[in-house]
Design an enzyme around this catalytic site. Structure first.
Site, PDB file in Angstrom:
ATOM      1  N   LYS A 167       3.138 -15.510   2.378  1.00 56.80           N
ATOM      2  CA  LYS A 167       3.046 -16.151   1.395  1.00 56.80           C
ATOM      3  C   LYS A 167       4.383 -16.622   0.751  1.00 56.80           C
ATOM      4  O   LYS A 167       4.929 -16.049  -0.214  1.00 56.80           O
ATOM      5  CB  LYS A 167       2.287 -15.247   0.080  1.00 56.80           C
ATOM      6  N   ASP A 174      -3.461 -18.139   1.699  1.00 57.15           N
ATOM      7  CA  ASP A 174      -4.622 -18.746   1.212  1.00 57.15           C
ATOM      8  C   ASP A 174      -4.991 -19.849   2.024  1.00 57.15           C
ATOM      9  O   ASP A 174      -6.082 -19.972   2.097  1.00 57.15           O
ATOM     10  CB  ASP A 174      -4.124 -19.410  -0.243  1.00 57.15           C
ATOM     11  N   TYR A 207       0.853  -1.335   0.098  1.00 56.28           N
ATOM     12  CA  TYR A 207      -0.057   0.032   0.016  1.00 56.28           C
ATOM     13  C   TYR A 207       0.830   1.180   0.089  1.00 56.28           C
ATOM     14  O   TYR A 207       0.513   2.218  -0.326  1.00 56.28           O
ATOM     15  CB  TYR A 207      -1.096  -0.166   1.210  1.00 56.28           C
ATOM     16  N   ASP A 253      -5.314  -6.404   6.034  1.00 52.07           N
ATOM     17  CA  ASP A 253      -6.531  -5.849   5.489  1.00 52.07           C
ATOM     18  C   ASP A 253      -7.570  -6.808   5.003  1.00 52.07           C
ATOM     19  O   ASP A 253      -8.835  -6.905   5.562  1.00 52.07           O
ATOM     20  CB  ASP A 253      -6.263  -5.005   4.189  1.00 52.07           C
ATOM     21  N   ASP A 277     -10.932  -8.255   7.553  1.00 52.96           N
ATOM     22  CA  ASP A 277     -12.441  -8.242   7.192  1.00 52.96           C
ATOM     23  C   ASP A 277     -13.252  -9.403   7.247  1.00 52.96           C
ATOM     24  O   ASP A 277     -14.164  -9.462   7.497  1.00 52.96           O
ATOM     25  CB  ASP A 277     -12.514  -7.494   5.796  1.00 52.96           C
TER      26      ASP A 277
END
Ligand code: NAD
Length: 357
Positions: free
Chosen positions: A191, A223, A142, A247, A251
């Protein structure tokens, strides 16, 4: 003791829910002999209307001069046509960076009284869950170099992810310390089978785990983590991850609790000053109607007491008051979700919580 709190009410339901949290803090102050001094500052759409900027300098200075910051939410359709740099949400990145807030703590807990609201299968919900996501907030993709260029297939856009050893170590430290204060289990999500940043992340987390032999440590690929969160959320205690993975996963974690109006968050940096806010937005569809659920903001205020002011007993008192109100069956409209019952207004729910303190 006196604590200076900057109030960033913001837009939409922001003012209603922040005022509810202020009433709760005032009651805690009376009961435990603390004095909380509140100073309001503008942020988001209301700041654009008043000053032309989503984050006026006065707001940044006011927050820096405070012991802690309580934020409602920003944004709404009125300001959607604004160009990117003048959108209310831009103020959130600005204030996090001005306050040096590199950690986001997001608890996701299933309240037994609200089991019916979870979209998960009954046998999974039965086991309950109470996890804490520690998300890196000021680094990664980001904030990396980005742009547009001519590539192999013509026009292309790119974003880059970079993480320094320093950034990984400081978020790792927060995560291990947080695990120590909870059930002493930490899962780091990355990852590492694909990304170089994740390989460095994993190497550093492993090295740090040697310093915390009392914390049970494991890695998980992102994942797999996304699947495990819906399959068996009870296995998680503390989770640490990068900005983008955090992020998305936070959620997901909020959704499995079934109640966005209940979830609090804390953003922390190197100092005791943090910024505390509900995870939901400004809910323009219900703004000004006195029907918003104030609990996420009230629980954010409890996190402020715990993390910024080291007032654990007072924080427990608020959290237990919320538990009791829910156990007694009181619900705002969002918690009823169409089921039978009489919904309480925002102020009535706050009154019920005050009565339990
Ligand atoms: P939202 O979270 O505001 O609302 C989603 C849904 O949940 C709506 O139906 C809303 O009524 C409901 N809801 C949210 N909080 C609630 C509460 N406390 N009580 C009862 N119901 C509640 O998300 P959105 O609609 O996608 O976004 C609305 C605005 O908020 C947008 O401008 C968005 O950019 C902004 N936003 C701000 C923040 C923030 O300030 N941190 C975060 C997310 C979105």
């Amino acid at each position: 003791m006196e604590y200076k709190i900057a109030l960033l009410r913001g837009d939409g339901i922001g003012p209603e829910i922040v005022d509810s949290a202020v009433r709760v803090l005032e009651k805690i102050g009376e009961r435990y002999g603390h004095s909380f001094r509140f100073t309001p500052y503008l942020i988001g759409g209301c700041a654009i209307d008043a000053t032309g900027k989503p984050l006026p300098e006065e707001t940044v200075e006011g927050c820096l001069a405070s012991d802690s910051v309580l934020l409602g939410a920003v944004g709404g359709p009125k300001w959607d046509p604004q160009p990117g740099h003048l959108r209310p949400e831009k103020a959130l990145l600005g204030i996090r960076s001005a306050l040096g807030l590199f950690t986001n703590l997001r608890p996701a807990k299933l309240y037994p009284a609200l089991r019916d609201a979870s979209p998960l299968r009954a046998d999974i919900v039965e086991k309950g869950f109470d996890l804490m996501i520690v998300r890196e907030l000021t680094g990664g993709i980001y904030f990396g170099e980005r742009g547009k260029r001519e590539g192999k297939y013509g026009e292309e856009a790119y974003d880059t992810e970079a993480y320094s050893r320093m950034e990984i170590e400081r978020i790792g430290r927060v995560a291990f310390e947080t695990a120590r204060k909870r059930n002493k289990r930490l899962i780091s999500i990355d990852k590492a089978n694909v990304l170089e940043t994740s390989r460095l992340w994993r190497e550093i987390m492993h090295a740090m785990s040697k310093e915390y032999p009392d914390v049970e440590y494991a890695d998980l690929l992102v994942d797999n983590a996304a699947m495990q969160l819906v399959k068996n959320p009870a296995q998680f205690d503390v989770v640490v991850t990068s900005n983008m993975f955090g992020d998305i996963l936070s959620d997901e974690a909020s959704q499995i609790t079934g109640s966005i109006g209940m979830l609090a968050s804390a953003s922390l940096g190197d100092t005791k000053r943090g910024m505390y806010e509900p995870i939901h937005g400004s809910a323009p569809d219900i703004a000004g109607k006195n029907v918003a659920n104030p609990i996420a903001t009230i629980l954010s205020a409890a996190m402020m007491l715990r993390y910024s002011f080291d007032l654990a007993e007072e924080a427990d008192c608020i959290e237990q008051a919320v538990d009791r109100v829910l156990e007694k069956g009181f619900r705002t409209a969002d918690l009823l979700g169409g089921r039978e019952g009489t919904p309480l207004s925002c102020t009535e729910m706050t009154d019920r919580i005050l009565a339990e303190i």
